[in-house]
Design an enzyme around this catalytic site. Structure first.
Site, short mmCIF file in Angstrom:
data_model
loop_
_atom_site.label_atom_id
_atom_site.label_comp_id
_atom_site.label_asym_id
_atom_site.label_seq_id
_atom_site.Cartn_x
_atom_site.Cartn_y
_atom_site.Cartn_z
N ARG A 167 39.82 38.22 51.03
CA ARG A 167 40.73 39.29 50.62
C ARG A 167 39.90 40.55 50.41
O ARG A 167 38.80 40.50 49.83
CB ARG A 167 41.46 38.93 49.32
CG ARG A 167 42.59 37.92 49.48
CD ARG A 167 43.76 38.48 50.28
NE ARG A 167 44.88 37.55 50.40
CZ ARG A 167 45.06 36.71 51.42
NH1 ARG A 167 44.19 36.67 52.41
NH2 ARG A 167 46.13 35.92 51.46
N GLU A 194 45.12 47.47 52.56
CA GLU A 194 45.51 47.06 53.91
C GLU A 194 46.86 47.64 54.26
O GLU A 194 47.77 47.53 53.44
CB GLU A 194 45.61 45.53 54.00
CG GLU A 194 44.27 44.91 54.24
CD GLU A 194 44.30 43.40 54.41
OE1 GLU A 194 45.35 42.85 54.78
OE2 GLU A 194 43.26 42.80 54.16
N HIS A 226 43.09 41.85 59.81
CA HIS A 226 43.53 40.62 59.12
C HIS A 226 44.14 39.61 60.12
O HIS A 226 45.32 39.28 60.04
CB HIS A 226 44.54 40.97 58.01
CG HIS A 226 44.58 39.92 56.92
ND1 HIS A 226 44.85 40.19 55.60
CD2 HIS A 226 44.38 38.57 56.96
CE1 HIS A 226 44.82 39.08 54.89
NE2 HIS A 226 44.54 38.08 55.69
C1 DGY Z 1 46.16 33.58 54.30
O1 DGY Z 1 46.92 32.69 54.72
O2 DGY Z 1 46.03 33.81 53.10
C2 DGY Z 1 45.37 34.30 55.31
O3 DGY Z 1 44.78 35.43 54.79
C3 DGY Z 1 46.21 34.63 56.53
O4 DGY Z 1 45.35 34.97 57.57
#
Ligand code: DGY
Length: 325
Positions: free
Chosen positions: A237, A266, A285
């Site tokens: 993240r 983001e 992402h």
């Molecule tokens: C999630 O599932 O948390 C991922 O970041 C998606 O790519």
């Protein structure tokens, strides 16, 4: 009467087909995230919400949803949902762990390799007409094999990345809040405290969830501990890395390179200074974005949601305390 479901974005057809059989659903088919006012208009009618990691689902949204029984997030991470508020209201929150583990680990390794061997810069140079000759000093990168890989967070994805590192003959070390002697043995990885890991690693890859304790876990002090040649990979993240400190570290060559699948915020704004740096590789992402994995994630999110609507315990509930409400 069939239960009513709102789906926050177009998801793979296979998963939608499962919903049709037993629910009335409406779907936001816009390219961008469902606008908050649209969600606030839709949510009073619905029994279940299929959300994405880009949707902020907080107390005020839940206040507008008197019938809401489940929020099923199509992601393993669920930091976009105020789980405490959901639990208070007896709303179940579900996620999609497991199915994206290997796909995400593959991508973390793809970023690591691309950063080490300057793949994006090479591609840019060729397309900009800068490839004039083979040169002994052109685009020299770093070897991955036999280098030290530092993994922050040895959960499912971190452990898969460790396997990939071992396949490249890397020395693999890890930091986690819980030590994992089982994985140390089976994967051949060694534990380090965070500071030692940062100091020792040639490549540092982040696989911890975003929690209050991990927000800006990597900031100025941590960059100062890293090797000047260090390469940082983040597929977890964005806010785990302080973006201002990252910019300074890259710009001043305090570290060599960063490869990011996630940013804070983001999407990263087009005028963000990080985008001006040649030693930052940034993608939008997409670590879990394979056809097969996104289909599995959507299907799992639907299965969680349907189980909750049937009054069963969803297979992947993150707040089982909500069941007691
Ligand atoms: C999630 O599932 O948390 C991922 O970041 C998606 O790519």
């Amino acid at each position: 009467m069939k239960p009513k479901v709102y789906v926050n974005r177009l998801i793979p057809e296979e998963a939608l087909k499962k919903l049709v059989q037993s629910c009335d659903y409406r779907i936001w088919d816009g390219e961008l995230a469902v606008p908050r006012d649209v969600l606030l208009r839709e949510i009073p009618q619905i029994d279940a919400l299929l959300s994405l990691l880009s949707d902020k689902i907080d107390g005020p949204i839940m206040d507008a949803a008197p019938k809401l029984r489940v929020i099923s997030n199509m992601a393993v991470g669920f930091d976009n949902i105020d789980v405490r508020e959901a639990t208070k209201r007896g709303i179940m929150v579900c996620n999609t762990p497991g199915v994206l583990t290997e796909t995400t680990a593959d991508f973390a390794f793809a970023l690591l390799l691309a950063a080490a061997r300057r793949v994006a810069e090479g591609d840019r140079n060729v397309k900009e007409g800068k490839w004039k000759t083979w040169g002994p000093m052109i685009l020299l990168g770093q070897d991955v094999h036999h280098a030290t890989l530092g993994i922050i967070g040895l959960g499912r994805i971190g452990a898969e990345v460790a396997k990939r590192g071992k396949g490249f003959d890397m020395k693999v070390i890890y930091f986690d809040t819980t030590r994992r002697p089982d994985l140390e043995k089976t994967l051949g990885v060694e534990y380090r405290d965070l500071k030692s890991l940062l100091a020792e690693s040639d490549f540092i890859t982040i696989h911890t969830p975003l929690l209050p304790e991990t927000n800006h876990l990597i900031s100025k002090e941590q960059f100062e501990t890293m090797k000047k040649t260090a390469i940082l990979v983040n597929t977890a993240r964005g806010p785990i890395v302080d973006p201002k400190a990252l910019y300074d570290a890259l710009r001043n060559r305090r570290i060599a390179y960063a490869a990011l699948d996630v940013t804070e915020p983001e999407p990263i704004p087009f005028n963000d200074p990080l985008l001006t740096l040649g030693n930052a590789l940034i993608v939008p992402h997409i670590a879990s974005a394979s056809v097969a994995t996104r289909t599995k994630m959507a299907t799992m999110a639907v299965d969680n949601l349907l189980a909750a609507l049937k009054g069963e315990r969803p297979p992947h509930i993150v707040n089982p305390e909500a069941l007691a409400k």
